[in-house]
Design a protein around this motif. Structure first.
Motif, short mmCIF file in Angstrom:
data_model
loop_
_atom_site.label_atom_id
_atom_site.label_comp_id
_atom_site.label_asym_id
_atom_site.label_seq_id
_atom_site.Cartn_x
_atom_site.Cartn_y
_atom_site.Cartn_z
N PRO A 1 0.73 -1.24 -0.01
CA PRO A 1 -0.12 -0.03 0.10
C PRO A 1 0.63 1.13 0.03
O PRO A 1 2.23 1.37 0.19
CB PRO A 1 -0.87 -0.12 1.30
N GLU B 1 -3.38 3.48 1.83
CA GLU B 1 -4.16 3.29 0.63
C GLU B 1 -3.72 2.01 -0.19
O GLU B 1 -2.76 1.79 -0.41
CB GLU B 1 -3.87 4.64 -0.44
N VAL B 2 -4.76 1.20 -0.28
CA VAL B 2 -4.89 -0.17 -0.84
C VAL B 2 -4.92 0.03 -2.10
O VAL B 2 -5.91 0.75 -2.73
CB VAL B 2 -5.74 -1.18 -0.15
N PRO B 3 -4.18 -0.71 -3.08
CA PRO B 3 -4.22 -0.85 -4.43
C PRO B 3 -5.93 -1.14 -4.96
O PRO B 3 -6.21 -1.91 -4.27
CB PRO B 3 -3.22 -1.55 -5.13
N GLN B 4 -6.18 -0.62 -6.02
CA GLN B 4 -7.49 -1.00 -6.48
C GLN B 4 -7.81 -2.63 -6.76
O GLN B 4 -8.78 -3.09 -6.51
CB GLN B 4 -8.02 0.02 -7.78
N SER B 5 -6.48 -3.10 -7.04
CA SER B 5 -6.73 -4.46 -7.49
C SER B 5 -6.71 -5.59 -6.16
O SER B 5 -6.82 -6.56 -6.29
CB SER B 5 -5.51 -4.79 -8.37
N GLN B 6 -6.76 -4.92 -4.94
CA GLN B 6 -6.66 -5.54 -3.77
C GLN B 6 -8.08 -5.36 -3.09
O GLN B 6 -8.50 -4.10 -3.10
CB GLN B 6 -5.52 -5.28 -3.16
N SER B 7 -8.21 -6.31 -2.35
CA SER B 7 -9.71 -6.19 -1.43
C SER B 7 -9.06 -6.34 0.07
O SER B 7 -8.54 -7.53 0.37
CB SER B 7 -10.63 -7.14 -1.70
N CYS C 1 -8.94 1.29 7.28
CA CYS C 1 -7.81 1.88 6.65
C CYS C 1 -7.11 3.46 6.85
O CYS C 1 -6.19 3.91 6.25
CB CYS C 1 -7.49 1.43 5.26
N THR D 1 -5.69 -9.02 3.12
CA THR D 1 -6.69 -9.30 2.13
C THR D 1 -7.71 -10.21 2.47
O THR D 1 -7.60 -11.07 3.45
CB THR D 1 -5.89 -10.02 0.88
#
Length: 253
Positions: free
Chosen positions: A45, A65-71, A92, A121
């Motif tokens: 992140p 901030e978590v990448p959009q590709s991750q949950s 977060c 995740t």
């Protein structure tokens, strides 16, 4: 027949049977169809902190901030090089006061610390820990240290006055120059950095104009302070005054 083979060949092939024997099934398929399994950590992140410098009475906002590709279902904030419990936040995001940061680090102000974060995740069977973010510095200030003031040799018509900023406070953005005991500053200057990394401010003045001003104030002294862009803003104490001695041009103070 093994458990896994039994599950595969049973006439009552159901989701329940697969779930109850999933470990045996995994072992069976790996033996029959050997493959390489790589456990790749989730993308790291980005940690954002604002403001980076606060007073004990101020507060700082941190966002992992978590990448959009991750949950992510949970983010963890921690201090670099400090044995302290992490802050866990499903959102977060976290807001901490200067006093909370000091208690977290078990230190008194001034404090310079580096904060990092990572996330877990959300998946059906396991939690995957992401790589750690790059560390971000945060500073908690109390009372700023006093600057040093020096004056160059005033050989020609110019005088150079330097306001030296204590090394601990590298976030200083500007300085103010005072003449005599006046509460209102005379000039301002942005900070510069020496090769050593120390910050300072430089004031270039016309000698005659400065001395004429000092004469009007019946003073021979100049002093300075510096400002740190903290929340709320911080101003240092004024330096000890520098006193001009001997004859000051053709003006007499």
């Amino acid at each position: 027949m093994s458990v896994s083979e039994n599950v595969l060949h049973t006439s009552e092939f159901s989701l329940d049977s697969i779930y109850n024997n999933r470990s045996a099934l995994q072992s069976y398929f790996l033996n029959v169809f050997p493959i390489f399994i790589l456990e790749i950590p989730a993308v790291k992140p980005q940690l954002k902190i604002s403001p980076a410098v606060i007073r004990e009475s101020g507060s700082v906002q941190m966002s992992c901030e978590v990448p959009q590709s991750q949950s992510a279902f949970l983010c963890l904030f921690y201090l670099h090089g400090v044995e302290a419990a992490s802050y866990n936040r499903p959102s977060c995001q976290i807001s901490l006061s200067g006093m909370q940061l000091l208690r977290w680090a078990r230190q008194t102000s001034p404090l310079e610390a580096e904060v990092g974060c990572y996330y877990l995740t959300a998946s059906l069977e396991e939690r995957i820990k992401s790589n750690h973010s790059d560390p971000v510095a945060v500073t908690v200030l109390n009372r700023l240290q006093t600057p040093d003031i020096t004056v160059s040799e005033h050989i020609s018509i110019s005088i150079f006055i330097f306001c030296g900023i204590p090394k601990h406070y590298g976030q200083a953005s500007s300085c103010r120059l005072y003449t005599g005991d006046e509460p209102q500053y005379y000039l301002t200057s942005d900070t510069s950095r020496r090769e050593s990394g120390d910050l300072f401010c430089k004031f270039a003045l016309n000698k005659d104009i400065l001395f004429k001003r000092l004469q009007s104030l019946r003073s021979r002294e100049v002093s300075c302070d510096y400002t740190v862009d903290s929340q709320p803003p911080s101003v240092s104490p004024r330096s000890d005054p520098f006193k001009f001695t001997g004859k000051i041009s053709h003006y007499t103070c």
